[in-house]
Scaffold this active site. Structure first.
Site, PDB file in Angstrom:
ATOM      1  N   GLY A   1       0.810  -1.210   0.000  1.00  0.00           N
ATOM      2  CA  GLY A   1       0.000   0.000   0.000  1.00  0.00           C
ATOM      3  C   GLY A   1       0.844   1.262   0.000  1.00  0.00           C
ATOM      4  N   ASP A   2       1.943   1.241   0.749  1.00  0.00           N
ATOM      5  CA  ASP A   2       2.857   2.382   0.772  1.00  0.00           C
ATOM      6  C   ASP A   2       3.483   2.585  -0.605  1.00  0.00           C
ATOM      7  OD1 ASP A   2       2.363   2.326   3.552  1.00  0.00           O
ATOM      8  OD2 ASP A   2       4.006   0.903   3.822  1.00  0.00           O
TER       9      ASP A   2
END
Length: 303
Positions: free
Chosen positions: A250-251
């Protein structure tokens, strides 16, 4: 300039154990130690794409020293504030049992140290980008994100917020440039279950109505959706590949999106870069390299 904030960074000890058994001595088959934390992951992926950023936050003790040392060795600029007592976290991530982690607590952060971070952020100005990612440590007030965004309100700083539920909802009035809930987090906000890419669109628009400019929704194997600030909807299935390590995907997605946006100011391209970076990290032992992201991008952009 680009800045990332990681309030509670860590050393991530990532191991795999063949046939793990509770209550017995287990020995690792592989192990890896990396500087961790959502903002640090963003800085790492940006660096891999050739984009400079400065990682901010708090570090303490010998683990804090090692976090900074490893980041500098990797080529990531740092501006961490030193905490005199306690130690930065060590997080154990058991790769062979997907999603199994033991995360440390981290040091207490005093009000004086929190104010020091605010002073450092007070230099941000028009054209700068700030990533606010992850949870807020128990030792800090839970309105820390709001205070930061209020400080920078009206300055033309593009702020990316990757946080859950109340942390996310409470900053929408300050119009973050990008937010990235996943479909489960988005569903939790509105008390519903969102399974398909079509399902998430009306709820993403509701977050826009509350202030978010762009809403990027990650959906793991279902793909991702972007509802952009111009009203457009971009949707993509998950790229094909073998899931190796979901940590940091997600990052990587928000890093890839902003890298694409800064390069072309084109939402479709930024969206494809975000999907590519997130998936490339999920398909890799470590956070994705530029070559890995470009390889997935060629698959995504053809669809």
């Amino acid at each position: 300039m680009i800045y990332t904030v990681t309030f509670n960074p860590s050393l991530d000890y990532i191991v795999s154990v063949e046939d793990f058994k509770l209550g017995l001595t287990n020995r690792t088959d592989s192990e890896l130690m990396l500087p961790g934390g959502k903002g640090i992951n963003v800085s790492t992926v940006l660096m891999n794409l050739g984009i400079e950023s400065t990682a901010l936050g708090f570090v303490a003790g010998f683990t804090g020293d090692e976090i900074v040392r490893r980041l500098k060795e990797m080529g990531v600029k740092t501006g961490f504030i030193r905490i005199e007592e306690g130690v930065s976290r060590i997080n154990l991530k058991l790769k062979s049992i997907d999603g199994t982690e033991i995360n440390g607590m981290g040091p207490d952060i005093s009000d004086a140290k929190a104010k020091e971070l605010m002073r450092r952020l007070d230099c941000l100005q028009q054209g700068d980008v700030l990533f606010l990612s992850g949870s807020i440590p128990a030792a800090m007030p839970d309105d820390a994100y709001q205070k930061i965004m209020k400080l920078l309100d009206g300055r033309g700083v593009q702020i990316v917020v990757d946080a859950t539920k109340e942390l996310l909802l409470n900053v929408l009035e300050y119009r973050p440039f990008l937010i990235k809930p996943n479909n489960h987090e988005l569903g939790e906000i509105f008390g519903t279950e969102l399974k398909t890419r079509e399902d998430v669109v009306p709820y993403g628009r509701r977050l826009q109505e509350r202030g978010a400019a762009n809403v990027l929704v990650s959906m793991a194997g279902e793909g991702a959706v972007l509802i952009d600030a111009d009203g457009g909807v971009h949707s993509a299935p998950a790229p094909k590949g073998r899931l190796v390590n979901g940590v940091g995907a997600g990052d990587s997605m928000v890093a890839g999106f902003m890298a694409g946006w800064m390069e072309r100011q084109d939402y479709e391209y930024a969206f494809h870069m975000g999907v590519s970076a997130g998936s490339a990290s999920a398909f890799s032992e470590n956070l994705a390299t530029k070559d890995e992201i470009e390889a997935v991008y060629r698959q995504v952009s053809r669809k």
